[in-house]
Design an enzyme around this catalytic site. Structure first.
Site, PDB file in Angstrom:
ATOM      1  NE  ARG A   1      -5.129   2.357   1.548  1.00 38.38           N
ATOM      2  CZ  ARG A   1      -4.496   1.845   3.380  1.00 38.38           C
ATOM      3  NH1 ARG A   1      -5.763   2.677   3.850  1.00 38.38           N
ATOM      4  NH2 ARG A   1      -3.835   1.181   2.899  1.00 38.38           N
TER       5      ARG A   1
ATOM      6  CB  CYS B   1      -0.632  -0.443   1.347  1.00 37.42           C
ATOM      7  SG  CYS B   1      -2.005  -1.604   1.340  1.00 37.42           S
TER       8      CYS B   1
END
Length: 362
Positions: free
Chosen positions: A39, A23
């Site tokens: 994100r 991530c």
């Protein structure tokens, strides 16, 4: 070339690393003051995702072994964002006061104390930490004053069958940002003015590593002469030659810092939201490009969804692997809804839309 590439892939499959969960997070500010935090979310196995709204006054119970105690509390603020499975465990969300929290994988470095009599009364499982922060605080200053009022203990997340190794990024509507990491069985906090986060190693290591790339520039390298011969760069982007392009957390951290800091400020919240998605597109991992192993099977780590929270205007926007069109949630409207507190991300319902413009030719 293709034969060599195939051989390389086959060789790699014989010694697969664990699922990486790669991530990447950034933050941006518009000229009108709008703050956004965005994100990507990567995983090696498909997780059951839900867009969830938890109103203020909701009771949250600890996810610890039966009859072992733990902290039960009521949410002071309503929360909207993404949860893993049909739970109140937020992975990426914003509360009604404009506080954002994102949970990121932190393998090999996260460590938690065991549950015991000394910490039982204020114990929570790691996957509950983002929710607890969002439920109780409105600003970074408040989080800094109370981030360790609870204890994260080594409790398994039942739906995933593991103790979640995680760290979190927190951003408020003023743009202040911090990173909180559970290392050495305690919570450590870092100011994060760049607003960037990836995965392991620790946040301070990543910031030190940035010093290795101070030579990078958004400006193209000018021609040079060697014994009367003028040499020019091969093309655009010469100032960024040496920018790491792989999918490892250190390389993604550098790219995220460079792309977010070099972004030319835009005027409005709508524009900065779009700008954040464009930057995050650079971290979209194609299915099959990164591979780990899960239960003895090859598990490609790929981008399952990308989200951007507008902390100023109170919206949370998401696109998924199966549906690149953006879906927007107004936080206050979601929390005020009489029912429908959960929206299941179902690929049969959330599919990519296509606009046919064939009839528009003149």
């Amino acid at each position: 070339m293709f034969r060599s590439l195939t051989a390389l892939v086959l060789a790699g499959s014989l010694a697969l690393a664990p699922v990486a969960n790669a991530c990447t997070g950034i933050k941006l500010t518009a000229k009108d003051g709008t703050e956004v935090a965005g994100r990507t979310l990567e995983f090696g196995t498909l997780v059951d995702w839900y867009v969830t709204a938890v109103p203020s006054g909701t009771q949250i119970k600890p996810e610890l072994p039966a009859d072992s105690g733990g902290l039960t509390y009521e949410t002071k603020y309503g929360i909207t964002g993404m949860t893993a499975y049909d739970t109140t465990n937020f992975v990426d969300a914003i509360n009604e006061e404009g506080l954002y929290v994102g949970l990121f994988y932190f393998p090999g470095y996260a460590s938690y104390p065991d549950l015991g009599d000394d910490n039982r009364a204020k114990a929570l499982a790691p996957q509950q930490y983002a929710t607890w922060l969002l439920a109780n605080f409105a600003t970074i200053d408040e989080v800094k004053a109370h981030f360790d009022d609870i204890v994260l203990v080594a409790a398994e997340f039942e739906q995933m069958g593991e103790v979640i190794p995680m760290h979190v990024r927190v951003v408020d509507k003023t743009g202040n940002a911090i990173v909180i990491e559970p290392t050495d069985k305690t919570l450590k906090i870092f100011d994060a003015p760049l607003g960037v986060i990836t995965n392991s190693p620790t946040y301070d290591w990543h910031m030190t590593n940035l010093s290795n790339f101070v030579n990078l520039s958004t400006v193209n390298v000018p021609p040079v002469k060697l014994d009367g011969v003028e040499l020019q760069a091969a093309g655009q982007g010469a100032g960024m030659h040496g920018l790491p392009g792989d999918f490892t957390p250190p390389s993604r951290f550098v790219r995220a810092a460079v792309f977010s800091q070099s972004a030319i400020p835009v005027e409005t919240g709508a524009e900065v939201l779009e700008q954040a998605f464009h930057i995050l597109n650079n971290f979209d991992i194609p299915y099959g490009a990164v591979r780990g192993e899960e239960s003895g099977k090859v598990a490609p780590d790929y981008t399952q969804w990308t989200a951007v929270a507008d902390l100023t205007n109170g919206t949370w926007t998401v696109k998924t692997y199966d549906a690149q069109n953006l879906r927007v949630v107004d936080v206050k409207a979601a929390l005020a809804a009489a029912d429908g507190k959960v929206v299941h991300i179902d690929s049969k319902k959330w599919s990519q839309s296509f606009e046919d413009i064939s009839s528009e030719f003149k």
